[in-house]
Write an enzyme that holds these catalytic residues in place. Sequence first.
Site, PDB file in Angstrom:
ATOM      1  CG  ASP A 287     -36.153 -35.073 -45.985  1.00 45.33           C
ATOM      2  OD1 ASP A 287     -35.700 -34.056 -45.446  1.00 45.33           O
ATOM      3  OD2 ASP A 287     -35.434 -35.985 -46.433  1.00 45.33           O
ATOM      4  CE1 TYR A 288     -36.040 -26.585 -45.361  1.00 38.83           C
ATOM      5  CE2 TYR A 288     -36.705 -26.683 -47.665  1.00 38.83           C
ATOM      6  CZ  TYR A 288     -36.343 -25.941 -46.548  1.00 38.83           C
ATOM      7  OH  TYR A 288     -36.292 -24.572 -46.625  1.00 38.83           O
TER       8      TYR A 288
END
Length: 746
Positions: A287-288
């Site tokens: 994820d980010y």
Amino acid sequence: MRYNFLLILLTVIIITSLSCKKQVHTSDIADSFVDSLLQKMTLEEKLGQLTLYTSDWDVTGPVMRDSYKEDIRAGRCGNVYNALTVDYNRMLQKMAVEETRLGIPMLFGYDVIHGYKTIFPIPLAEACSWDIPLIQESARLSAREAAASGINWVFAPMVDISRDSRWGRVAEGAGEDAYLGSLIAAAKVRGIQGERLDDPFTVAACIKHFAGYGAPVAGKDYNTVDMSELSFRQDYLPPYKAGIEAGAATVMASFNEIFGVPAACNKFLLTEILRKELNFKGFVVTDYMGVNHLIPHGVASDKQEAGILAINAGTDMDMQSGIYYETLEKSLNEGKVSLETINQSVRRVLKLKYQLGLFADPYLYFNNEREKTEVYTTEASEHALLSAKESIVLLKNDGFKGRKNLPISKQTKKIALIGPLGNSQIDMLGCWHAAGEASRTSTVLDGLRKEFPDSQIKYMEGCDFSSPDKSGFKKALSLAAESDVIIVAIGEQERYSGEATSRSDIGIPGVQEELAEELIKTGKPVVILILAERALCFPELAEKASSILYAWHLGTRAGDAIAAVLSGDFNPSGKLVMTIPRSVGQIPIYYNYMNTGRPYKAGEKFSTQYIDESVEPLYPFGYGLSYTQFEYGSITLSADSIAFNDTLHISCTIKNTGMFDGSEISELYIRDMVASVTRPVKELKGFKKIYLKKGEQQEINFSLCSGDLKFYNSEMKYVCEPGKFKVFIGTSSAETQEGSFTLKEK
């Protein structure tokens, strides 16, 4: 650089021609092509394939930092997300294909959670339809629109189980039950990916967030997840497994730690469970900034160590942090990462690009005519309307002065619509509404005006969403006094849900509930619409109101769907997939809890209970009413006992005893009475949705075999054990008919 791309294309054609037509898309051919390409790549080019950067947004649309454009041209960035539209993405793809040494095409990812342009109900709402084909069709249409706009990879479905509606991302999932969540996860993957990944109307799916992300301590997003392996395997792992078995091309590692190790560097999670147990063959993306987050997590001292931990654990692609590109060459030279580990991750990324048909045609997803004709289609709009209607849950319809408030007669002369959500377009779209446009969204007011053309409809907000200001009450009450029916539209704004939107108080915000209670005091028929993205607490309003519809945030056709239900043109049949608590102190609350040595017993002090609150929820899992009534007969079992290789058949007759035609979702539960580890008081094992005309009855049939009775024991083995079982069929987890049987060893 075009010459190098043509060489790659020629290689694809030659390899393809050497095999029979039926084998063109087999794994062996893809592997051969990828291995051949891998041998030509420099380390820098390999690390670029493991790097994912964002395209930024401005008021005029997508833009990209100049440094990222240079990264693409230099081969340092092989993938981009948040890049939309055919023209823009074609430009970026042209950089990768025609201006780099090897001309390797890029992946374009985007968060298409419940629609791309045409927005369907938030996933938590749509799950309340319990309609698996409908949910799959929503995913298919979402993917079709996204693909038409130059996207070939979506960060969906989100399959995290959650039992805590303080967590803002409950809106993106299917609720609290692993069985139903698994069916929905598989359906969404099938809808997104279709039968072939190289079909330009399908895209690659990404199962997220692996794993346990829906169970953060205290309901706070990004927080620690702390659970036993038994609980993880039993209650949280199944939907991920189902999505992977359905063929999900990619998996996203979650932000949280689990079993004491952050997911992005959790080798037990990503290698032992995901790769070896679940046999996942695709690639894992963070994820980010997920790799960078290993530093504040406290497991890595710097970026280099974070990169080492992540790639060695099984994380293939680094979203946004750039750590793989910046540090892995040094780590390789120091012997802390092997070349084969890097190569394996690159293989997985390249193989997906091959499977998507990007090496054969890098511009496969860039067709301007298709972008014009496949976005905001009539087909998608009509499906959005159907899905929204199916998602609405009728919680209460006790009646008013001898008759029920719902449905509302189309002959009603004056209708008052009051509440801050009565005419809000953006809020109807819900969180994560991708590229959906508020201006195309029908509000409750829009829907009422179309559905009740002969009625005088007046609208007033009455109050704000969250402020304590009650100055609008007086005018709202005045409008109510001159109306025949009052519809109150209250709940949450879309910004209250999604990522980083946890709430400690999950009541209806501001003074909205007070406004509703004042309107109830007028003595007029009042219908409460709760428009939200989580299971809110509203015990006092539930007691005082005579009619309540939980209408969620339903997307592009929200207002039209709500109006159709209000008028009775559509009889609601949705049922809750997340328990609605009486108070936040009951959380986490869910139907399939384990019994204790001192189970709750009314009047017994020394039993599991609260001294200041009921142990019962406000509304249980599986609950939902209709404008008609359904009567359940007794359960019939085909046998009192079955062996491990037998099948038990269970039947029950349901009759529509009310005054309307309607659909009923019948739910099948079991309970294992004695086992080597404690078992839930109820477990969902099946459901059937049937349509009955008034006065009609129908027998429904379910079957169970020993495989349906399996569970994880204390040694983490998936087993079934002989013994006594209860079986339940009913209209909700709390209202069932009961039978019993025995599972024998022989």
